[in-house]
Design a protein around this motif. Structure first.
Motif, mmCIF file in Angstrom:
data_model
loop_
_atom_site.group_PDB
_atom_site.id
_atom_site.type_symbol
_atom_site.label_atom_id
_atom_site.label_comp_id
_atom_site.label_asym_id
_atom_site.label_seq_id
_atom_site.Cartn_x
_atom_site.Cartn_y
_atom_site.Cartn_z
ATOM 1 N N LYS A 107 0.965 -1.188 0.088
ATOM 2 C CA LYS A 107 0.162 -0.109 -0.002
ATOM 3 C C LYS A 107 1.102 1.266 -0.028
ATOM 4 C CE LYS A 107 -3.580 2.663 2.856
ATOM 5 N NZ LYS A 107 -4.283 2.517 4.112
ATOM 6 N N LEU A 108 2.052 1.204 0.578
ATOM 7 C CA LEU A 108 2.726 2.503 0.801
ATOM 8 C C LEU A 108 3.711 2.493 -0.386
ATOM 9 C CD1 LEU A 108 4.052 2.327 4.512
ATOM 10 C CD2 LEU A 108 2.466 3.902 3.544
ATOM 11 N N THR A 109 4.240 1.446 -0.749
ATOM 12 C CA THR A 109 5.060 1.443 -2.095
ATOM 13 C C THR A 109 4.409 2.085 -3.419
ATOM 14 O OG1 THR A 109 5.068 -0.816 -2.435
ATOM 15 C CG2 THR A 109 6.861 -0.372 -0.870
ATOM 16 N N GLU A 110 3.154 1.258 -3.501
ATOM 17 C CA GLU A 110 2.380 1.665 -4.546
ATOM 18 C C GLU A 110 1.987 3.302 -4.519
ATOM 19 O OE1 GLU A 110 -0.773 -0.614 -5.415
ATOM 20 O OE2 GLU A 110 0.285 -2.236 -6.046
ATOM 21 N N ALA A 111 1.515 3.821 -3.407
ATOM 22 C CA ALA A 111 1.203 5.229 -3.232
ATOM 23 C C ALA A 111 2.222 6.063 -3.258
ATOM 24 C CB ALA A 111 0.309 5.290 -1.891
ATOM 25 N N GLY A 112 3.449 5.766 -2.750
ATOM 26 C CA GLY A 112 4.710 6.316 -2.932
ATOM 27 C C GLY A 112 5.580 6.374 -4.182
ATOM 28 N N GLY A 113 5.040 5.469 -5.098
ATOM 29 C CA GLY A 113 5.829 5.344 -6.258
ATOM 30 C C GLY A 113 7.508 4.744 -6.096
ATOM 31 N N LEU A 114 7.546 4.209 -4.968
ATOM 32 C CA LEU A 114 8.851 3.910 -4.646
ATOM 33 C C LEU A 114 9.780 4.868 -4.463
ATOM 34 C CD1 LEU A 114 9.696 0.362 -6.296
ATOM 35 C CD2 LEU A 114 9.414 0.793 -3.706
#
Length: 237
Positions: A107-114
């Motif tokens: 959820k975090l990596t997708e929202a933050g675009g890595l």
């Protein structure tokens, strides 16, 4: 200077750390979980300072293809070593981004675009202006590398590493909201590769390389050339 076989792993590890912590700080800032722009800037700056300090005696602590190219253009680094360093930095950046993808919640990596840097067109930034901004910010970074590490009159070693990290911090405070302030092709490449986000990827090669080349040439022509012509030794990074 260590042999290339022992130096490139240091560049890989240092760049891995920069992307893992730096891009990780961007990911964690999603929804305010890990802080704001200042927190992201400090995370990048402290990581670079620590990694440059830790690897200065092993590889020169470049941690950035733009730094390597900026040192190569004036002969501070030979061509074979420069190529090996750049490949190690790109691989380290990709490994750091992959580790984030595997270890952090999806959820975090997708929202933050890595933590992939992107040009903020919504604020009116064009790709051309982004190239110029990345070039100027990288100029400050590579100029500081020369002043603290390549020039024997500077505070080489541990002190130089922290000065370099501080430059990265202040650069992000200005450029972060506009371009992501990568100043480093490897910092952009790793998250781009793993996330599959390639929008404006060329900005983070052209801008930093121009800035690194200009900084290297300016410092050498203005501050080092006469000393070298007089036979004064200059430390190789």
């Amino acid at each position: 200077m260590e042999r290339i076989s022992r130096a490139w792993p240091a560049e890989f590890i240092a760049t891995f750390a920069l992307v893992f912590i730096g891009a990780g700080a961007v990911v964690m800032s999603v929804d305010g979980l890990g802080g704001d722009l200042l927190g992201v800037a400090i995370a990048h700056g402290l990581t670079l300072a620590i990694m440059v300090t830790a690897t200065a005696h092993l590889s020169g602590g470049h941690v950035n293809p733009a730094v390597t190219i900026g040192l190569w253009v004036t002969g501070r680094v030979e061509s074979a070593r420069a190529v090996c360093y750049i490949l190690a930095q790109l691989a380290g950046g990709a490994a750091g981004a992959l580790a984030l993808k595997l270890l952090l919640p999806e959820k975090l990596t997708e929202a933050g675009g890595l933590g992939t840097p992107v040009v903020n067109h919504s604020l009116g930034m064009s790709d051309g202006a982004a190239v110029g901004l990345e070039a100027v910010l990288t100029f400050f970074l590579v100029f500081t590398v020369y002043a603290t590490a390549a020039d024997e009159r500077g505070p080489a070693g541990r002190l130089g590493g922290f000065a370099i990290g501080l430059v990265l911090t202040i650069d992000i405070l200005v450029g972060g909201p506009l371009t992501g302030a990568a100043m480093n092709p490897a910092r952009a490449f790793g998250p781009e590769l793993v996330s599959g986000t390639w929008t404006g990827w060329w900005v983070y090669w052209v801008g930093p390389i121009i800035g690194g080349l200009v900084a290297g040439l300016v410092y050498w022509l203005v501050f080092l050339r006469q000393r070298e012509d007089m036979g004064v030794e200059v430390i190789e990074s």
